[in-house]
Design a protein around this motif. Structure first.
Motif, mmCIF file in Angstrom:
data_model
loop_
_atom_site.group_PDB
_atom_site.id
_atom_site.type_symbol
_atom_site.label_atom_id
_atom_site.label_comp_id
_atom_site.label_asym_id
_atom_site.label_seq_id
_atom_site.Cartn_x
_atom_site.Cartn_y
_atom_site.Cartn_z
ATOM 1 N N ILE A 1 -11.241 0.767 -5.210
ATOM 2 C CA ILE A 1 -11.868 0.711 -3.793
ATOM 3 C C ILE A 1 -11.102 -0.133 -2.780
ATOM 4 N N ALA A 2 -10.444 -1.564 -3.413
ATOM 5 C CA ALA A 2 -9.615 -2.260 -2.682
ATOM 6 C C ALA A 2 -8.490 -1.319 -2.063
ATOM 7 N N SER A 3 -7.721 -0.819 -3.372
ATOM 8 C CA SER A 3 -6.341 0.096 -2.909
ATOM 9 C C SER A 3 -6.831 0.866 -2.066
ATOM 10 N N MET A 4 -7.688 1.785 -1.955
ATOM 11 C CA MET A 4 -8.058 2.799 -0.864
ATOM 12 C C MET A 4 -8.265 2.012 0.603
ATOM 13 N N VAL A 5 -9.098 0.997 0.514
ATOM 14 C CA VAL A 5 -9.305 0.310 1.917
ATOM 15 C C VAL A 5 -7.944 0.064 2.320
ATOM 16 N N ALA A 6 -7.235 -0.605 1.678
ATOM 17 C CA ALA A 6 -5.907 -1.301 2.376
ATOM 18 C C ALA A 6 -4.990 0.231 2.554
ATOM 19 N N GLY A 7 -5.143 1.076 1.375
ATOM 20 C CA GLY A 7 -4.238 2.226 2.008
ATOM 21 C C GLY A 7 -4.436 2.875 3.297
ATOM 22 N N GLY B 1 -6.019 8.684 1.849
ATOM 23 C CA GLY B 1 -6.997 8.087 0.841
ATOM 24 C C GLY B 1 -6.824 8.911 -0.366
ATOM 25 N N ILE B 2 -6.355 10.113 -0.163
ATOM 26 C CA ILE B 2 -6.291 10.893 -1.640
ATOM 27 C C ILE B 2 -5.059 10.049 -2.508
ATOM 28 N N VAL B 3 -3.881 9.698 -1.498
ATOM 29 C CA VAL B 3 -2.660 9.225 -2.321
ATOM 30 C C VAL B 3 -3.245 7.982 -2.773
ATOM 31 N N SER B 4 -3.640 7.263 -2.068
ATOM 32 C CA SER B 4 -4.083 5.577 -2.784
ATOM 33 C C SER B 4 -5.130 6.034 -3.772
ATOM 34 N N TYR B 5 -5.925 6.930 -3.674
ATOM 35 C CA TYR B 5 -7.045 7.209 -4.685
ATOM 36 C C TYR B 5 -6.223 7.250 -6.092
ATOM 37 N N LEU B 6 -5.341 8.466 -6.068
ATOM 38 C CA LEU B 6 -4.617 8.965 -7.147
ATOM 39 C C LEU B 6 -3.809 7.822 -7.789
ATOM 40 N N ILE B 7 -2.909 7.236 -6.993
ATOM 41 C CA ILE B 7 -2.080 6.168 -7.400
ATOM 42 C C ILE B 7 -2.881 5.019 -8.260
ATOM 43 N N MET C 1 4.381 2.810 1.496
ATOM 44 C CA MET C 1 4.459 4.172 1.320
ATOM 45 C C MET C 1 3.296 4.655 2.238
ATOM 46 N N PHE C 2 2.100 3.770 2.163
ATOM 47 C CA PHE C 2 0.850 4.312 3.308
ATOM 48 C C PHE C 2 1.415 4.216 4.628
ATOM 49 N N PHE C 3 2.137 3.100 4.908
ATOM 50 C CA PHE C 3 2.701 2.928 6.129
ATOM 51 C C PHE C 3 3.630 4.210 6.756
ATOM 52 N N GLY C 4 4.370 4.505 5.729
ATOM 53 C CA GLY C 4 5.203 5.719 5.972
ATOM 54 C C GLY C 4 4.493 6.877 6.211
ATOM 55 N N ILE C 5 3.683 7.071 5.493
ATOM 56 C CA ILE C 5 2.653 8.323 5.365
ATOM 57 C C ILE C 5 1.780 8.567 6.695
ATOM 58 N N ALA D 1 -5.983 13.283 9.807
ATOM 59 C CA ALA D 1 -5.111 13.754 8.637
ATOM 60 C C ALA D 1 -4.554 12.449 7.823
ATOM 61 N N VAL D 2 -4.119 11.365 8.548
ATOM 62 C CA VAL D 2 -3.570 10.341 7.960
ATOM 63 C C VAL D 2 -4.726 9.599 7.202
ATOM 64 N N LEU D 3 -6.087 9.643 7.386
ATOM 65 C CA LEU D 3 -7.041 8.990 6.706
ATOM 66 C C LEU D 3 -7.234 9.783 5.424
ATOM 67 N N VAL D 4 -7.203 11.218 5.437
ATOM 68 C CA VAL D 4 -7.464 11.921 4.571
ATOM 69 C C VAL D 4 -6.304 11.901 3.564
ATOM 70 N N LEU D 5 -5.060 11.979 3.948
ATOM 71 C CA LEU D 5 -3.868 11.769 3.068
ATOM 72 C C LEU D 5 -3.826 10.562 2.405
#
Lengths: 322, 285
Positions: A211-217, A101-107, A66-70, A95-99
């Motif tokens: 944090i790990a999920s956000m960095v990876a995202g 970042g938000i998505v990976s944080y929420l998930i 999903m992050f790749f696709g975003i 924009a990709v970083l912001v998006l």
């Protein structure tokens, strides 16, 4: 003996590989090889981002695509809708970083509390939602047909794109290396080894996992943008489960918990894939190359869990001792 | 009114198919904490091999029996060679079973080609009755009947037999059962084979129900089964049955009224349940 030992432990060969990669476009004049190498670099970043989750933190996500696709869609939409200047591309990266970042944080906040089984399943489901969204929101994404777009002039030349991708991979490698060597990275590895003990030492597991999920995202999002640039085309395939499984395969084969292994895995898988695709002209069974990869993957998980780099390190440790 | 009734019957029929898939999944997880991502692939194999046998022999019943046999056989092989070596390692389990799903789906494409296969119902099931504006399709009622039968048989097995007693005890406390001298691995093998057989049966019944089968049904219905198991509560048979009906009926209504969000609704349902009741509707703690 001293000399060979120092050779084995020093990092001289990394420099050599980088030099070879820099020299490659001047030696080879095959366009196909250049494109393949560019894709290897980009997939390497994606696989490294997956390794942060799988190898360093010990969580399995089936929704990393999903992050790749975003990333891919954001860059594609910016270049398609706005204009195809370099500025537009750079803004899209932001924009990709912001998006992501938000998505990976929420998930992460919502799902990382769950046990590994449920987390794997839920990420699979969420990535499925993104795929459905991309297919249904036809005004923006043009559905599963996808759309082509122009890319900045600077990146149009295959050779310069090659160097940009190479630089991208090297920079991301050092950034992620810095991250995994940092105190935070050490805590992540502690979580991988023993979650309960790390928690009783006073670390907030959830925070570190987020944090790990956000960095990876974030890293995966950037690799998605670059992927869209190399193809100059995007469709819903970027959200497919296969994309996640590719990263999983690359990380496992190369060696989990070693960023370098992800790069090696990316090269190996894409080269073999290209080889098998060529073989498909000889026999149709090679068109179903997923069978080979799947079988190798199962065998690797069962009998060869440390991957190529892990094997190499084991062998080197034994050698240095003896 | 007719539409509502028809949709409900549709939903219940789909629910029974999903139940056949989810029942095995929930037993396997409840007993051994193995989440088998490849379970959906058994559904697809059941469908393809069952249909192949059905078209070769011309008998629908033989096709169904063939599908169950194939499923059980595969279950035995998978449990012995792939699942057993990774019992203790959750990470490897998740990865290996996911790889298995991939390989088994690709195998179907190799054996039967990548295109859709269309399936005809046998004439004696291909009828419908019109009762007061409501069309009752015989095959749907047949599927519902099979679902109820399997559910009752499973309940009987769990509540009235020695095997069921061990399974229920194993779900509660595996180590204790083992300490009492029961070879729980053997019991688990039986449960695994049973689950795979049911999944294959579900696939075979699904084939003429939808009219066409393709290799991706394993993945699609596998995800539905997971959703059902999560909603119903891992290890709870009644919970799975209820959740399967819920997902089936909800899915039928959604695809009729708002088709674009049909898949999303199920995912959101699972999401909500996991957030607020991680053990599921009828699951234990």
């Amino acid at each position: 003996m001293m000399l060979t030992r120092r050779l084995a432990s020093s990092r001289w060969w990394i420099g050599l590989v980088v030099l070879l990669l820099i020299g490659f476009p001047f030696v080879s004049d095959s366009r196909g090889a250049l494109i393949l190498m560019t894709q290897i670099f980009i997939y390497a970043v994606f696989a490294m981002s997956y390794d942060i989750l799988l190898g360093y933190t010990g969580i399995i996500s089936f929704g990393h695509a999903m992050f790749f696709g975003i990333g891919a869609y954001t860059t594609a939409i910016f270049l398609h809708r706005w204009d195809h200047s370099l500025l537009s591309f750079l803004v899209s990266l932001l924009a990709v970083l912001v998006l992501t970042g938000i998505v990976s944080y929420l998930i992460g906040v919502m799902t990382l509390r769950l046990k590994s089984h449920f987390y794997a399943m839920l990420t699979l489901a969420i990535a499925g939602l993104f795929l459905v969204l991309a297919e249904k929101w036809r005004d923006v994404t043009k559905g599963s047909d996808g759309f082509t777009f122009y890319i900045p002039d600077l990146l149009k030349d295959r050779t310069s794109l090659y160097f940009v991708a190479l630089a991208f991979m090297i920079i991301m490698f050092f950034l992620l290396k810095r991250f995994t060597d940092s105190p935070t990275g050490k805590v992540l590895q502690a979580i991988r080894e023993n979650e309960q003990r790390t928690e009783s030492l006073g670390y907030q597991i959830l925070h570190y996992k987020i944090i790990a999920s956000m960095v990876a995202g974030l890293a995966a999002g950037l690799s998605g943008s670059m992927y869209a640039i190399t193809l100059r085309f995007v469709n819903t395939a970027v959200f497919g489960t296969n994309v996640t499984l590719d990263a999983l395969l690359m990380t496992i084969i190369g060696g989990v918990g070693t960023l370098f292994g992800s790069m090696l895995g990316s090269a190996l898988i894409l080269l073999v894939h290209a080889g098998l695709t060529d073989l498909a002209k000889i026999h149709w069974i090679f068109e179903r190359w997923m069978i080979f990869f799947g079988a190798i993957y199962i065998l690797a998980v069962m009998f060869f869990p440390q991957g190529i780099v892990g094997m190499f390190r084991q062998w080197r440790a034994k050698w240095n001792k003896g | 009114m007719d539409v509502l009734l028809n949709l409900t019957i549709n939903g219940i029929a789909t629910g029974s198919l999903i139940f056949l898939l989810a029942a095995g999944l929930t037993l396997i997880f409840g007993l051994m904490h193995v989440l088998n991502f490849a379970h959906g692939a058994l559904f697809a194999w059941g469908a393809y091999f069952g249909v192949w046998i059905y078209t070769q022999t011309g008998s629908f019943v033989v096709g169904i029996i063939g599908a169950i046999v194939i499923g059980a056989l595969l279950g035995w092989l998978l449990e012995r060679w792939i699942i057993q070596p990774v019992y203790t390692n959750t990470m490897s389990q998740i990865q290996v079973t996911m790889g298995l799903l991939l390989v088994m789906n690709e195998c179907i494409k190799v054996f039967f080609g990548p295109n859709q296969v269309s399936v005809q119902l046998p004439s004696y099931l291909d009828e419908s009755w019109l009762i007061g504006g409501v069309i009752l399709i015989k095959y749907r009622l047949f599927v519902i009947a099979v679902g109820i039968l399997v559910f009752l048989a499973l309940q009987y097995m769990l509540k009235r037999t020695r095997l069921g007693l061990i399974v229920r005890a194993g779900v509660m406390n595996k180590e204790m059962v083992q300490a009492l001298g029961v070879n729980i691995k053997k019991v688990f093998l039986y449960v695994f084979i049973l689950g795979c057989g049911m999944a294959a049966l579900g696939g075979m019944l699904f084939a003429p129900y939808s009219g066409v089968i393709h290799a991706e049904i394993g993945m699609d219905y596998g995800i539905l089964a997971f959703i059902v198991v999560v909603i119903g509560g891992m290890g709870s048979m009644v919970g799975s049955a209820l959740a399967a009906l819920l997902v089936g009926v909800l899915g039928a209504f959604m695809t009729f009224y708002v088709p674009s969000v049909a898949l999303a609704v199920n995912m959101l349902l699972m999401f909500g349940v996991l957030m607020f009741r991680p053990a599921g509707l009828l699951g234990r703690g």
